[in-house]
Design a protein around this motif. Structure first.
Motif: not given
Length: 320
Positions: A230-242
């Motif tokens: 995974a790669e991106g801003t922390p908030q992007e990753l939280i939104r997409l994966h969490a």
């Protein structure tokens, strides 16, 4: 045009409305040690001025990747460009623009803090007054006459980062700079790392601390088994994966995970240290049920975090 002029022109940040040139470009890099593949065809781009975090469990390939980008190791395949130049074979002109702090930093232990930093600075042609100013910048001036071996762990870590940046490099590589530090020393270093970032440096670093990466990084890459998952801003990753879940936290002495999973509206429940973390997309149902069962004073809530993304994608607990 002289070679020096050409280097300066090539590596200078772009101006105007065009997008800045990348600081680091990694394309298809692979590194193998016997039957173990440490880095497996990995590609990423880090822009100038970014604070970029490389995250992953032990053995994921973080340090190997960093050493290849720094020019400390040769990749078996693929290419690396740092400020438009290849770091391998060793490029002395490029080295002047890089700052490197390794996991096991080397010191002159018999020297004082100021003598150590002055010696490192001299290797780059940097004057003693600049070394002294850097020591002050990192909050070590009152320790200037203390031998390096007598400094605390946190003070040694600050000194190692000061040594990496005393020559004002454009790109700074930090390998787990806050590992094994107590919470207060970690947070003190956060401020120094923030200052480096906001003064225009590109910072590339590895860490095991997800809260730290979420706090400091513009973007992160999570690596597992030598690949980016995974790669991106922390908030992007939280939104997409969490996922769209609220987390309800209860002390394990009041509730167990099996009982929590049986509550209507609970998506999952897991043990985290002394707590049970309950995930739900329906907090309006779950919160009253849990609160009535264990008492509202024993319940707290939190949002999903980068740590949750990390655990979801790697399936592994991280260790400091």
């Amino acid at each position: 045009m002289t070679d020096a002029t050409l280097v300066t022109a090539t590596n200078a940040p772009s101006t105007g409305t065009s997008r800045p040139a990348p600081a680091v470009v990694v394309e298809g890099v692979r590194k193998q040690y016997g039957s173990v593949t440490a880095v497996d065809g990995l590609s990423l781009t880090i822009m100038r001025g970014e604070f970029f975090g490389i995250l992953g469990p032990n053995g994921a390939g973080k340090t190997t990747l960093l050493e290849i980008v720094e020019g400390l190791r040769r990749a078996d395949a693929g290419s690396v460009q740092v400020l438009g130049r290849s770091p391998w074979p060793r490029d002395l002109t490029l080295l002047r623009q890089l700052g490197v702090q390794t996991q096991a930093s080397s010191f002159f232990p018999g020297l004082s803090a100021l003598e150590h930093l002055t010696t490192v600075a001299a290797l780059y042609g940097v004057s003693r007054p600049i070394a002294a100013a850097t020591l002050k910048r990192f909050g070590l001036w009152d320790k200037r006459d203390v031998r390096v071996q007598k400094l605390s762990g946190g003070q040694q870590r600050r000194l190692s980062i000061a040594a990496a940046v005393v020559h004002e490099p454009e790109v700074i590589f930090l390998d787990e700079p806050t590992a094994a530090l107590d919470p207060q020393a970690r947070r003190e270093l956060w401020g120094l790392l923030d200052d480096l970032h906001h003064s225009g440096h590109t910072v590339v670093y590895t860490t095991h601390y997800m809260d730290e990466a979420q706090r400091l990084c513009d973007r992160v890459a999570i690596i597992d088994d030598g690949k980016i998952v995974a790669e991106g801003t922390p908030q992007e990753l939280i939104r997409l994966h969490a996922g769209p879940y609220v987390q309800i936290v209860v002390d394990r002495s009041h509730l167990d995970a099996v009982t929590a999973r049986a509550v209507e509206g609970v998506h999952d429940a897991r043990e985290e240290g002394a707590s049970i973390v309950i995930e739900t997309a329906r907090p309006e149902i779950v919160m009253p049920a849990i609160g009535n069962a264990v008492g509202y004073d024993n319940v707290s809530t939190r949002g999903t975090s980068l740590e949750d993304v990390y655990l979801e994608l790697t399936g592994k607990e991280y260790s400091a």
